[in-house]
Design an enzyme around this catalytic site. Structure first.
Site, mmCIF file in Angstrom:
data_model
loop_
_atom_site.group_PDB
_atom_site.id
_atom_site.type_symbol
_atom_site.label_atom_id
_atom_site.label_comp_id
_atom_site.label_asym_id
_atom_site.label_seq_id
_atom_site.Cartn_x
_atom_site.Cartn_y
_atom_site.Cartn_z
ATOM 1 N N CYS A 1 0.845 -1.199 0.000
ATOM 2 C CA CYS A 1 0.000 0.000 0.000
ATOM 3 C C CYS A 1 0.877 1.244 0.000
ATOM 4 C CB CYS A 1 -0.870 -0.009 1.250
ATOM 5 S SG CYS A 1 -1.779 -1.530 1.412
ATOM 6 N N ARG B 1 1.880 1.867 -6.908
ATOM 7 C CA ARG B 1 2.058 0.703 -6.017
ATOM 8 C C ARG B 1 0.744 -0.064 -5.902
ATOM 9 N NH1 ARG B 1 6.258 1.063 -2.055
ATOM 10 N NH2 ARG B 1 4.914 0.051 -0.545
ATOM 11 N N TRP C 1 -3.862 -1.588 -1.336
ATOM 12 C CA TRP C 1 -3.797 -2.730 -2.254
ATOM 13 C C TRP C 1 -4.346 -3.871 -1.408
ATOM 14 C CZ3 TRP C 1 -2.822 -4.151 -7.192
ATOM 15 C CH2 TRP C 1 -2.480 -5.478 -7.449
ATOM 16 N N ASN D 1 0.589 -0.643 6.374
ATOM 17 C CA ASN D 1 0.948 -1.485 5.225
ATOM 18 C C ASN D 1 1.527 -2.756 5.817
ATOM 19 O OD1 ASN D 1 1.524 -2.438 2.712
ATOM 20 N ND2 ASN D 1 3.417 -1.257 2.462
ATOM 21 N N GLY D 2 1.003 -3.922 5.393
ATOM 22 C CA GLY D 2 1.516 -5.195 5.917
ATOM 23 C C GLY D 2 0.350 -6.125 6.224
ATOM 24 N N GLU E 1 8.116 -20.969 -20.501
ATOM 25 C CA GLU E 1 7.993 -19.628 -19.889
ATOM 26 C C GLU E 1 9.167 -18.756 -20.301
ATOM 27 O OE1 GLU E 1 5.853 -17.864 -18.736
ATOM 28 O OE2 GLU E 1 6.959 -16.260 -17.761
ATOM 29 N N LYS F 1 8.916 -15.110 -22.345
ATOM 30 C CA LYS F 1 9.516 -13.863 -21.844
ATOM 31 C C LYS F 1 10.442 -13.235 -22.878
ATOM 32 C CE LYS F 1 7.550 -12.892 -18.613
ATOM 33 N NZ LYS F 1 6.664 -13.953 -18.742
ATOM 34 N N GLU G 1 8.367 -11.820 -25.788
ATOM 35 C CA GLU G 1 7.483 -10.667 -25.572
ATOM 36 C C GLU G 1 8.225 -9.384 -25.259
ATOM 37 O OE1 GLU G 1 5.887 -12.109 -21.189
ATOM 38 O OE2 GLU G 1 4.624 -10.860 -22.400
ATOM 39 N N HIS H 1 12.849 -34.802 -33.896
ATOM 40 C CA HIS H 1 11.652 -35.037 -34.729
ATOM 41 C C HIS H 1 11.323 -33.827 -35.572
ATOM 42 C CE1 HIS H 1 10.994 -38.818 -32.685
ATOM 43 N NE2 HIS H 1 11.178 -38.203 -31.532
ATOM 44 N N LYS I 1 -1.151 -5.310 -20.236
ATOM 45 C CA LYS I 1 -0.894 -6.012 -18.974
ATOM 46 C C LYS I 1 -2.034 -6.974 -18.654
ATOM 47 C CE LYS I 1 1.080 -7.277 -15.243
ATOM 48 N NZ LYS I 1 2.146 -8.290 -15.408
HETATM 49 C C1 AGP Z 1 2.941 -12.600 -19.198
HETATM 50 O O1 AGP Z 1 4.311 -12.208 -19.304
HETATM 51 C C2 AGP Z 1 2.129 -12.093 -20.340
HETATM 52 N N1 AGP Z 1 2.114 -10.675 -20.286
HETATM 53 C C3 AGP Z 1 0.764 -12.730 -20.508
HETATM 54 O O2 AGP Z 1 1.012 -13.988 -21.084
HETATM 55 C C4 AGP Z 1 -0.089 -12.958 -19.243
HETATM 56 O O3 AGP Z 1 0.496 -13.952 -18.445
HETATM 57 C C5 AGP Z 1 -1.476 -13.451 -19.695
HETATM 58 O O4 AGP Z 1 -2.082 -12.427 -20.441
HETATM 59 C C6 AGP Z 1 -2.380 -13.839 -18.517
HETATM 60 O O5 AGP Z 1 -2.623 -12.724 -17.730
HETATM 61 P P1 AGP Z 1 -3.342 -12.944 -16.306
HETATM 62 O O6 AGP Z 1 -2.409 -13.784 -15.478
HETATM 63 O O7 AGP Z 1 -3.535 -11.570 -15.737
HETATM 64 O O8 AGP Z 1 -4.640 -13.654 -16.545
#
Ligand code: AGP
Length: 611
Positions: A2, A27, A74, A100-101, A484, A488, A491, A507, A606
């Site tokens: 927070c 935050r 938050w 906060n905590g 994963e 990363k 993206e 294969h 996001k």
């Molecule tokens: C993660 O690096 C990506 N930005 C994206 O794949 C994200 O994980 C996906 O859109 C799911 O988002 P969420 O966890 O908020 O549902």
């Protein structure tokens, strides 16, 4: 995570507090509030929503106030509502606090205070502190705060004011930051530097277990025995933007570095210190319901889906329940075979992803119980699921998910252990090893995030950044981490990175291995160690340049690869929590070398709230 601001001086406290809270909105916020000292009483205004919503709710008569406290919340305990917003106050509203905590023993203290006749207005853990301070108040706010803080367990950054002590702020700090700002004829306190910079760059940091009494004339710092501490002044050199990122160049790096604390917070209160058992008191699933489960469907998108792949492995291993993992956008259209003895687990950092929400609603329509793993209290997913297991990663600002992903893994490990315990299907020795392994993770993550690690990985990325394609390979749990890592790198550096099961290279994908192409190999799973090594040799034979991420003790790897990154030894089931971190840093430093926009990569959002 927070935001806290306190002010005392000769200015307009209202304006100073609101402006300070706006500087802390990054935050995370879902509600906000202020308490002002005015004419021997406290004026308290609070509102669900943003600080702008709070501004509309402010009590105008407070505009001449010269001292007060403010907070952006938050949410952790209690939904984002006006009543749950801070500041919280004593019964008679003579004392107000912002915090906060997480107060771990809040329920026990609340029950005691209720028995003593206190009346609560919110469902938060924080409000307990306001009533505790009221109980101990005998004319000295600092004394009362000393006694109250002694009674709580958990993390706490606290600022308190009393209508009977005009111009005085009293603070306490344990595990959660508080910084004092020293102005001319005015002084401030905040949970983070950006709230101070418009007034002063002269600060004094409160250390853990310390208290402070602040007036317009000055600030005194005390230890828990009341001894005065002479703390040197620290001059802030950062500009506002750097301060919001905690001095890091990007939110993504800040959030990668926050992972030890995020994991520690997500584990907090969820392992019984005596028995070592996992306790998920927030879940309403009975042992009988868990025993009856025939299948689990994990449904998510993107990074959350990759967490689900690891969730499958650990739940099947520990709880012996068959698990299917689906990308949410596929799940909804493949006519999945569901029945009421199945459980749906949806994973979503934001809790607002359209595809994941649609999958949740499909599962509910077919009478499945839905358990959500999410990072946002009050998010749509958290409100529509039957059960919620929160990750406590704090706000994740960068589009590329890092600390949220890591805490999703932690939540899945806890769930697998919890289900395994309920069904009596987990080997006791393995459970003990995993529980102690989980506790060791924050320290091990700090080791992986050492300066030496960062500079080694950065050197490798200068080379990797010159390529337009790259491979991530692994077997078993390493393959889920490879997926994963590839996402990363894709993206944020825009390199076409592909993850492949190491055993699958022959294969087809091996056709793409040419001289020097970067191949990042995850090698942490003993059972498939030799097989993975031979896959690495297949790549070497065709000129691929292998960078291996492996564990201390896996000695044969170094001889087979161009470079190797060693992780501290850990149970291989927990290895993904450590091995994913170098892949996060590889994507960060590669994107940095290529000059791409790291926190806000092109074409991405996001939270994908559309299908
Ligand atoms: C993660 O690096 C990506 N930005 C994206 O794949 C994200 O994980 C996906 O859109 C799911 O988002 P969420 O966890 O908020 O549902």
């Amino acid at each position: 995570m927070c935001g806290i601001v306190g002010y005392t001086g000769n200015g307009k406290a209202n304006a100073v507090l609101v402006e300070g809270l706006k500087k802390l909105e990054y935050r995370g916020y879902d509600s906000a509030g202020v308490a002002l000292q005015h004419e021997n009483r406290l004026l308290i205004s609070k509102a669900a929503g943003s600080v702008s919503d709070l501004e509309k709710a402010l009590d105008e008569s407070g505009n001449r106030a010269t001292a007060g406290i403010g907070h952006t919340r938050w949410a952790t305990h209690g939904r984002p509502t006006d009543e749950n917003a801070h500041p919280h106050s004593s019964c008679g509203k003579e004392i107000a606090i912002v915090h906060n905590g997480i107060i771990e023993n809040h329920q026990r203290l609340r029950n005691r205070l209720l028995d003593e006749g206190h009346e609560f207005r919110s469902e938060t853990d924080t409000e307990v502190l306001a009533h505790l301070i009221e109980t101990y108040y005998e004319g000295d706010l600092l004394e009362a705060v000393f006694k109250a803080v002694e009674k709580i367990e958990g993390s706490c950054a606290l600022v308190a004011i009393s209508s009977e002590e005009p111009g005085r702020l009293v603070c306490a700090r344990r595990d959660s930051p508080l910084i004092i700002g020293l102005g001319e004829g005015e002084n401030l306190v905040a949970s983070d530097i950006p709230a101070l910079l418009a007034h002063t760059r002269k600060t004094k940091v409160l250390e853990d277990g310390e208290f402070a009494s602040i007036t317009a004339e000055g600030a005194e710092i005390y230890d828990s025995s009341g001894r005065v501490i002479d703390r040197e002044i620290f001059e802030i050199k950062w500009d506002i933007e750097a301060a919001e990122k905690g001095g890091f160049d990007h939110f993504m790096l800040k959030e990668i570095m926050e992972q030890p604390d995020a994991v520690k917070e997500t584990l907090r209160q969820r392992v019984d210190p005596e028995s070592g058992k996992v306790i998920l008191s927030e879940l309403g699933l009975t042992a009988e319901e868990i025993g009856r489960l025939e299948k689990i469907h994990i449904i998510a998108c993107g990074t959350a889906y990759h967490a689900g792949l690891l969730g499958k492995a650990v739940i099947e291993k520990l709880a012996k329940i068959p698990v299917e993992v689906d990308v949410a956008s596929e799940f909804r259209y493949r006519e999945p075979l569901l029945n009421e003895n199945h459980l749906a687990i949806v994973i979503s950092q934001s809790g607002e992803t359209a595809d994941t929400l649609a999958a949740l609603r499909l599962a509910r329509r077919q009478d499945l119980k839905v358990l959500a793993i999410t990072n946002v209290v009050g998010s749509t997913v958290s409100r529509e699921a039957d059960e919620v297991l929160y990750t406590w990663a704090g706000p994740e600002i960068a589009v590329a998910s890092t600390k949220a992903y890591l805490t999703q893994l932690i939540a899945l490990y806890l769930l697998a252990l919890y289900f395994g315990d309920a069904r009596g299907s987990a080997e006791p020795e393995l459970v003990l090893e995993l529980v102690s392994g989980l506790k060791a993770l924050p320290g091990q993550l700090k080791a992986v995030l050492s300066e030496e690690s960062l500079s080694r990985l950065r050197a490798y990325c200068d080379h990797l950044s010159k390529w337009e394609s790259a491979f991530f390979v692994g077997r078993n749990l390493d393959y889920a981490v490879a997926m994963e890592g590839a996402l990363k790198l894709k993206e944020i550096s825009y390199i076409h990175a592909e993850a492949y099961a190491a055993g699958e290279l022959k294969h087809g994908p091996l056709a793409l291995i040419e001289d020097g192409i970067p191949v990042i190999a995850l090698v942490t799973q003993k059972a498939v160690f030799e097989k993975t090594l031979s896959n690495i040799q297949e790549v070497n034979a065709r000129g691929g340049a292998v960078f291996a991420i492996t564990m201390e003790g896996f000695d044969d790897v170094a001889r087979q690869v161009e470079s190797v990154f060693y992780l501290p030894p850990a149970n291989e089931i927990l290895a993904p929590v450590l091995s994913v971190v170098p892949t996060q840093l590889i994507s960060y430093y590669t994107a940095l070398a290529r000059g791409s926009s790291i926190d806000k990569p092109r074409n991405l959002a996001k939270s994908v709230t559309v299908e």
